[in-house]
Design a protein around this motif. Structure first.
Motif, mmCIF file in Angstrom:
data_model
loop_
_atom_site.group_PDB
_atom_site.id
_atom_site.type_symbol
_atom_site.label_atom_id
_atom_site.label_comp_id
_atom_site.label_asym_id
_atom_site.label_seq_id
_atom_site.Cartn_x
_atom_site.Cartn_y
_atom_site.Cartn_z
ATOM 1 N N LEU A 151 13.983 -8.524 24.361
ATOM 2 C CA LEU A 151 13.850 -8.082 23.055
ATOM 3 C C LEU A 151 12.935 -9.157 22.351
ATOM 4 O O LEU A 151 13.457 -10.213 22.060
ATOM 5 N N GLY A 152 11.801 -8.783 21.477
ATOM 6 C CA GLY A 152 11.369 -9.873 20.522
ATOM 7 C C GLY A 152 11.999 -9.674 19.120
ATOM 8 O O GLY A 152 13.205 -9.003 18.941
ATOM 9 N N ASP A 153 11.456 -10.302 18.376
ATOM 10 C CA ASP A 153 11.778 -10.165 16.771
ATOM 11 C C ASP A 153 11.591 -8.904 16.150
ATOM 12 O O ASP A 153 10.337 -8.377 16.076
ATOM 13 N N VAL A 154 12.525 -8.326 15.964
ATOM 14 C CA VAL A 154 12.539 -6.879 14.775
ATOM 15 C C VAL A 154 11.919 -7.221 13.729
ATOM 16 O O VAL A 154 12.512 -8.291 13.047
ATOM 17 N N VAL A 155 11.060 -6.440 13.092
ATOM 18 C CA VAL A 155 10.429 -6.594 11.689
ATOM 19 C C VAL A 155 10.503 -5.494 10.983
ATOM 20 O O VAL A 155 10.260 -4.212 11.518
ATOM 21 N N ALA A 156 10.839 -5.646 9.679
ATOM 22 C CA ALA A 156 11.024 -4.559 8.782
ATOM 23 C C ALA A 156 9.997 -4.808 7.600
ATOM 24 O O ALA A 156 10.038 -6.191 7.184
ATOM 25 N N ALA A 157 9.309 -3.916 7.079
ATOM 26 C CA ALA A 157 8.435 -4.058 6.184
ATOM 27 C C ALA A 157 8.479 -2.921 5.163
ATOM 28 O O ALA A 157 8.745 -1.601 5.724
ATOM 29 N N ALA A 158 8.378 -3.023 3.785
ATOM 30 C CA ALA A 158 8.100 -2.201 2.782
ATOM 31 C C ALA A 158 6.882 -2.287 1.821
ATOM 32 O O ALA A 158 6.641 -3.412 1.600
ATOM 33 N N THR A 159 6.134 -1.284 1.774
ATOM 34 C CA THR A 159 4.980 -1.572 0.958
ATOM 35 C C THR A 159 4.841 -0.352 -0.129
ATOM 36 O O THR A 159 5.192 0.791 0.079
ATOM 37 N N TYR A 160 4.165 -1.175 -1.089
ATOM 38 C CA TYR A 160 4.246 -0.282 -2.473
ATOM 39 C C TYR A 160 2.640 -0.404 -2.758
ATOM 40 O O TYR A 160 2.075 -1.363 -3.034
ATOM 41 N N ASN A 161 2.037 0.985 -3.103
ATOM 42 C CA ASN A 161 0.662 1.045 -3.473
ATOM 43 C C ASN A 161 0.588 0.753 -4.832
ATOM 44 O O ASN A 161 0.783 1.805 -5.677
ATOM 45 N N ILE A 162 0.255 -0.442 -5.332
ATOM 46 C CA ILE A 162 0.237 -0.661 -6.836
ATOM 47 C C ILE A 162 -1.109 -0.108 -7.644
ATOM 48 O O ILE A 162 -0.840 0.033 -8.753
ATOM 49 N N TYR A 163 -2.130 -0.072 -6.683
ATOM 50 C CA TYR A 163 -3.260 0.596 -7.457
ATOM 51 C C TYR A 163 -4.096 1.454 -6.249
ATOM 52 O O TYR A 163 -4.180 1.085 -5.206
ATOM 53 N N GLY A 164 -4.415 2.563 -6.651
ATOM 54 C CA GLY A 164 -5.271 3.408 -6.084
ATOM 55 C C GLY A 164 -6.256 4.415 -6.589
ATOM 56 O O GLY A 164 -5.927 5.132 -7.560
ATOM 57 N N SER A 165 -7.541 4.163 -6.672
ATOM 58 C CA SER A 165 -8.607 4.895 -7.297
ATOM 59 C C SER A 165 -8.976 6.212 -6.369
ATOM 60 O O SER A 165 -8.815 5.931 -5.169
ATOM 61 N N THR A 166 -9.356 7.144 -6.945
ATOM 62 C CA THR A 166 -9.898 8.375 -6.177
ATOM 63 C C THR A 166 -11.434 8.365 -6.235
ATOM 64 O O THR A 166 -12.113 7.639 -6.844
ATOM 65 N N GLY A 167 -12.073 9.294 -5.456
ATOM 66 C CA GLY A 167 -13.427 9.478 -5.510
ATOM 67 C C GLY A 167 -13.989 8.983 -4.116
ATOM 68 O O GLY A 167 -13.513 8.887 -3.100
ATOM 69 N N ALA A 168 -15.469 8.988 -4.263
ATOM 70 C CA ALA A 168 -16.210 8.751 -2.922
ATOM 71 C C ALA A 168 -15.811 7.370 -2.319
ATOM 72 O O ALA A 168 -15.983 7.103 -1.329
ATOM 73 N N ASN A 169 -15.694 6.262 -3.388
ATOM 74 C CA ASN A 169 -15.473 4.933 -2.892
ATOM 75 C C ASN A 169 -14.145 4.387 -3.462
ATOM 76 O O ASN A 169 -14.189 3.642 -4.553
ATOM 77 N N PRO A 170 -13.217 4.953 -3.106
ATOM 78 C CA PRO A 170 -11.919 4.314 -3.455
ATOM 79 C C PRO A 170 -11.491 2.886 -3.434
ATOM 80 O O PRO A 170 -12.086 2.071 -2.533
#
Length: 258
Positions: free
Chosen positions: A101-120
């Motif tokens: 068994l290797g090292d177990v990794v837990a991660a939490a990600t929050y999208n702090i900014y997200g624009s919409t449109g053709a070039n987000p």
């Protein structure tokens, strides 16, 4: 040494996991697995070969995503190379193989900014905990927990997506080894040839973790393909440019979205 499926590591591959939302359009949960193989001398005279097989579950809800990686690792070499750090002690002369068994990794990600449109533009903030589950007596890990925080940005311009990462990692202190906390980062881009297929390059950099160690510098080329709405596959090759990185590596991953 950093695994690209992290840690590298994976990842560590920033493009594959950073754009995983495109593979998870069919649902909130996805599962990824595959294999990563690397070989390097890490400043020594003999190579250390590492097979890394991760099992990755990811859950997304609103701006949040949560990921858990449970890996199997097999290391063949003269000893003295510890996953995620590099050569931290004098290597032996007899090649041995250790696995588990290797090292177990837990991660939490929050999208702090997200624009919409053709070039987000997307900006994510991620916290990670690497649990010291790998057997330190076998040289599979340090036996200590590590912590990291990182920011990722993705900018799309027509068919091209540029992405970058800046992070800071805090190492646990294993007995007999003095480790320095490190900054790390990556810079890359991918080009979408059609709605299913894209390819790109990633440059990964990291400070050395020990006084006698070496920094990490490696370049990864990848191709990613969406098989259908639920399946996505990727292959990649890696070239190292510093003693803290493998000399070469490669792998393949497949992801299924529920």
């Amino acid at each position: 040494m950093r695994k690209t499926l992290t840690a590298s590591a994976i990842a560590a591959l920033a493009a594959f996991y950073g754009q995983a939302a495109s593979a998870a359009e069919a649902g909130d949960f996805s599962f990824t697995t595959g294999l990563d193989y690397s070989s390097g001398k890490y400043g020594g005279t003999q190579s250390t070969d590492i097979l890394y097989i991760p099992f990755i579950g990811k859950y997304e809800t609103g701006p949040w995503s949560f990921k858990l990686t449970v890996p199997y690792i097999r290391v063949t070499g003269p000893g003295g190379v510890v996953k995620d750090i590099g050569a931290v002690k004098a290597a032996g002369t007899e090649r041995t193989t250790e696995s588990g068994l290797g090292d177990v990794v837990a991660a939490a990600t929050y999208n702090i900014y997200g624009s919409t449109g053709a070039n987000p533009l997307l900006i994510d903030l991620t916290g990670k905990v690497k649990f010291g589950t790998a057997d330190e007596n076998k040289g599979l890990g340090t036996g200590e927990n590590d912590y990291a925080i990182q920011a990722d940005a993705y900018k799309t311009i027509d068919q091209f997506t540029a992405f970058g990462t800046v992070g800071y990692k805090v190492f646990g202190e294993p007995v007999g080894i003095s480790l320095d906390n490190v900054f790390y980062g990556s810079l890359g881009g991918s080009y979408k040839f059609n709605p299913q297929t894209s390819a790109g390059l990633i440059l990964d950099l990291r400070q050395k973790a020990t006084a006698a160690g070496a920094p990490q510098k490696e370049l990864t080329a990848f191709v990613s393909h969406k098989i259908d709405k639920t399946w996505k596959a990727q292959g990649y090759v890696l070239q190292g440019f510093a003693d803290g990185s493998p000399d070469w590596g490669g792998g393949a991953m497949v992801s299924y979205a529920f």
